[in-house]
Design a protein around this motif. Structure first.
Motif, PDB file in Angstrom:
ATOM      1  N   ASN A  19      -0.794-114.335 -20.998  1.00 45.33           N
ATOM      2  CA  ASN A  19      -1.983-114.924 -20.390  1.00 45.33           C
ATOM      3  C   ASN A  19      -1.745-116.371 -19.990  1.00 45.33           C
ATOM      4  O   ASN A  19      -0.882-117.049 -20.542  1.00 45.33           O
ATOM      5  N   GLY A  59      -7.856-109.854 -19.197  1.00 41.55           N
ATOM      6  CA  GLY A  59      -8.298-110.712 -18.102  1.00 41.55           C
ATOM      7  C   GLY A  59      -7.263-110.859 -17.005  1.00 41.55           C
ATOM      8  O   GLY A  59      -6.258-110.143 -16.956  1.00 41.55           O
ATOM      9  N   ASP A  60      -7.520-111.820 -16.110  1.00 39.72           N
ATOM     10  CA  ASP A  60      -6.657-112.037 -14.958  1.00 39.72           C
ATOM     11  C   ASP A  60      -5.348-112.713 -15.376  1.00 39.72           C
ATOM     12  O   ASP A  60      -5.340-113.598 -16.250  1.00 39.72           O
ATOM     13  N   GLY A  97      -8.239-108.535 -14.316  1.00 42.02           N
ATOM     14  CA  GLY A  97      -8.991-107.827 -15.351  1.00 42.02           C
ATOM     15  C   GLY A  97      -8.145-106.919 -16.218  1.00 42.02           C
ATOM     16  O   GLY A  97      -8.564-105.797 -16.546  1.00 42.02           O
TER      17      GLY A  97
END
Length: 245
Positions: A19, A59-60, A97
């Motif tokens: 991330n 998430g992204d 996502g």
């Protein structure tokens, strides 16, 4: 009646990417290295596998800037596979996502691959939940592959018996010589630690490297590791050799 296994079903591989975060050393944004995701992805889909992309927090996903083939630095401008992935609407959507690994059962996959980049050295090294996820996959007999700085988690990932997963294993990761090259290029300390240096402090493990920036990967049982960003394809090829079509 015993459950039957569909031998015709495609193999399933999970790619885990780091991330977005901020380096505590440089203050720069860090993420995953594009080629370490896109090149294995390409190899796997060419083998007929189903591939999912996840991340520890979900998430992204955001790539390291210099790994972006359209970055103004031009460092990765040669990387047509990543360029194709980035500019394909279908594939770029896979980076949005992403599901967190906490919501995934590694038993559903034949192999997992942890991509590298700047993020793992910050976000993955002390992520015990991720370490446990990787250990569960390994102990379930799945192929566990790690690339470049993603291999840093082998410094701390322990099996259910308390042993390091890397105990008794031959493995590779980003080399000290490559860290020295990067630091000379940017003119400052770049990483919070060096994987090879830390691996050499461990007992009962065998960390090896090839030449700087040369594609290099090694398999030891169901553990596969790749040295750096140029090793994505050869690492994935070892996964394909292990799993078959």
């Amino acid at each position: 009646m015993s459950e039957t296994v569909d031998a015709t079903a495609p193999k399933k591989v999970l790619i885990v990417a780091g991330n977005a975060a901020t380096s505590p050393v440089t203050g720069w944004p860090v993420g995953f290295w594009f080629a370490e995701l896109s090149h294995p992805y390409w190899t796997f889909v060419e083998a007929g596998y189903d591939v999912d992309i996840a991340s520890p927090a979900g998430g992204d996903l955001v790539p390291d800037g210099m790994s972006d083939p359209e970055d103004e630095s031009g460092y990765s401008a040669h990387d047509l596979i990543s360029l194709g992935f980035k500019t394909s609407e279908k594939h770029a959507a896979l980076l949005k996502g992403t599901k967190p690994t906490s919501e995934i059962d590694p038993a559903e996959y034949d192999a997992i691959l942890v991509a590298g980049g700047g993020s793992p050295m910050v976000t993955m090294i002390d992520d015990e939940a991720l370490h446990a996820f990787v250990a569960r996959a390994y102990e379930a007999g799945k192929i566990v592959a790690l690339l470049c700085h993603g291999t840093c988690i082998l410094l701390k990932t322990r099996l259910s018996n308390g042993d390091l997963l890397a105990k008794g294993k031959t493995w590779t990761g980003f080399a000290d010589s490559e860290e020295m090259y990067v630091e000379a290029a940017v003119g400052q300390t770049f990483q919070p630690f060096w994987i090879e240096k830390e691996a050499n402090k461990l007992e009962d493990t065998n960390f090896i490297v090839s030449g700087m920036w040369k594609p290099f990967a090694v398999r030891d049982g169901n553990l596969i590791t790749g040295q750096q960003q140029n090793s994505g394809a050869v690492t994935a090829e070892l996964v394909v050799q292990a799993l078959g079509q």
